[in-house]
Design a protein around this motif. Structure first.
Motif, short mmCIF file in Angstrom:
data_model
loop_
_atom_site.label_atom_id
_atom_site.label_comp_id
_atom_site.label_asym_id
_atom_site.label_seq_id
_atom_site.Cartn_x
_atom_site.Cartn_y
_atom_site.Cartn_z
N ASP A 186 0.86 -1.18 0.00
CA ASP A 186 0.00 0.00 0.00
C ASP A 186 0.89 1.23 0.00
O ASP A 186 2.12 1.13 0.13
CB ASP A 186 -0.91 0.01 1.24
CG ASP A 186 -2.22 0.75 1.00
OD1 ASP A 186 -2.26 1.59 0.06
OD2 ASP A 186 -3.18 0.52 1.74
N ALA A 187 0.28 2.40 -0.14
CA ALA A 187 1.03 3.65 -0.13
C ALA A 187 0.11 4.77 0.30
O ALA A 187 -1.11 4.71 0.13
CB ALA A 187 1.62 3.95 -1.51
N ALA A 188 0.70 5.81 0.87
CA ALA A 188 -0.03 7.02 1.26
C ALA A 188 0.97 8.17 1.28
O ALA A 188 2.04 8.04 1.89
CB ALA A 188 -0.69 6.86 2.62
N ARG A 191 4.96 7.83 1.38
CA ARG A 191 5.40 6.61 2.06
C ARG A 191 4.76 5.38 1.43
O ARG A 191 3.62 5.44 0.96
CB ARG A 191 5.06 6.68 3.56
CG ARG A 191 5.89 7.70 4.33
CD ARG A 191 5.50 7.72 5.80
NE ARG A 191 6.42 8.54 6.56
CZ ARG A 191 6.34 9.85 6.69
NH1 ARG A 191 5.37 10.50 6.06
NH2 ARG A 191 7.21 10.51 7.42
N VAL A 192 5.51 4.28 1.46
CA VAL A 192 5.01 3.01 0.94
C VAL A 192 5.08 1.96 2.04
O VAL A 192 5.96 1.98 2.90
CB VAL A 192 5.84 2.54 -0.28
CG1 VAL A 192 5.57 3.44 -1.47
CG2 VAL A 192 7.33 2.48 0.02
N VAL A 207 7.54 0.42 6.69
CA VAL A 207 7.11 1.66 6.03
C VAL A 207 8.36 2.44 5.63
O VAL A 207 9.25 2.67 6.47
CB VAL A 207 6.23 2.52 6.96
CG1 VAL A 207 5.87 3.84 6.29
CG2 VAL A 207 4.96 1.75 7.34
N ARG A 208 8.43 2.83 4.36
CA ARG A 208 9.58 3.59 3.88
C ARG A 208 9.14 4.84 3.16
O ARG A 208 8.04 4.86 2.56
CB ARG A 208 10.44 2.72 2.94
CG ARG A 208 11.14 1.60 3.68
CD ARG A 208 12.08 0.82 2.80
NE ARG A 208 12.76 -0.22 3.53
CZ ARG A 208 13.36 -1.27 2.99
NH1 ARG A 208 13.35 -1.40 1.67
NH2 ARG A 208 13.95 -2.17 3.72
#
Length: 212
Positions: A186-188, A191-192, A207-208
């Motif tokens: 997922d992503a937001a 950040r991925v 989370v990166r």
């Protein structure tokens, strides 16, 4: 729309087998917020539908990549190994069932000639442009570029390149490259969310931040 590009053949034992082409085209679909993104990978674009079924956006697909003979043969060999693993699993299961019933283990038709069957599968010289789609928390559509160097099985991936699209415009937001063993969940924002594995084969969710 058409589904997976497939090929049927008859084995030496007389059984009919159907399998997807090497580097074959597919029909991909993914929910993106309140929309549905659908891509038949040989049509050149992703269509985005709203709840009424109307097309509200079309996202262009990049051209496919030309696969070399060595890449085609490597993909074919991976198919053979995958088929042999499946055959081994079926044979082991059949053996356990037969043993529990006190029966002899019989021959499982169609599982012994996987190399012949894989050798008969045709291959596309130009690969599909993408092989996976994902809708993230921000309502963006992510497209994974197909790379013939990776083959056509997920467990053989060397690296991944993703294109993230804003479907409202539509416009390309950014391109992200993931290292081998990283799986996009997922992503937001910038950040991925990734699934990865350490040197002890332990899976982690991390989370990166995307480096621009």
């Amino acid at each position: 729309m058409l589904g997976t590009q497939s090929f049927s053949s008859v084995s030496r034992g007389g059984s009919q087998n159907t399998g997807p082409w090497i580097f074959g085209h597919e029909l991909l679909q993914r929910q993106v917020g309140e929309h549905l993104a659908v891509a038949q990978t040989d049509l050149g674009s992703v269509r985005v539908f709203d709840r009424s079924g109307a097309v509200v956006a079309e996202i262009p697909l990049p051209p496919g990549r030309r696969a070399s003979e060595s890449q085609i043969e490597a993909a074919r060999e991976r198919r053979v190994r995958s088929s042999e693993r499946l055959a081994g699993s079926f044979a082991e299961m059949a053996g356990r069932i037969a043993q529990e019933r006190g029966e002899e283990v019989g021959r499982i038709r169609g599982l012994e000639d996987s190399a012949d069957r894989m050798g008969a599968l045709p291959a596309n010289e130009v690969t599909p442009p993408i092989d996976r789609m994902l809708g993230d928390m921000d309502g963006r559509l992510w497209l994974r570029l197909f790379d013939p160097a990776n083959g056509d099985l997920d467990d053989a991936l060397v690296s991944e390149e993703w294109l993230a699209w804003d479907i409202s415009a539509p416009r390309l937001v950014f391109k992200v490259t993931l290292a081998s063993g990283e799986d996009l969940l997922d992503a937001a924002g910038d950040r991925v969310l990734l699934r990865t594995r350490d040197e002890f084969d332990v899976d982690y969710v991390v989370v990166r931040e995307i480096a621009r």
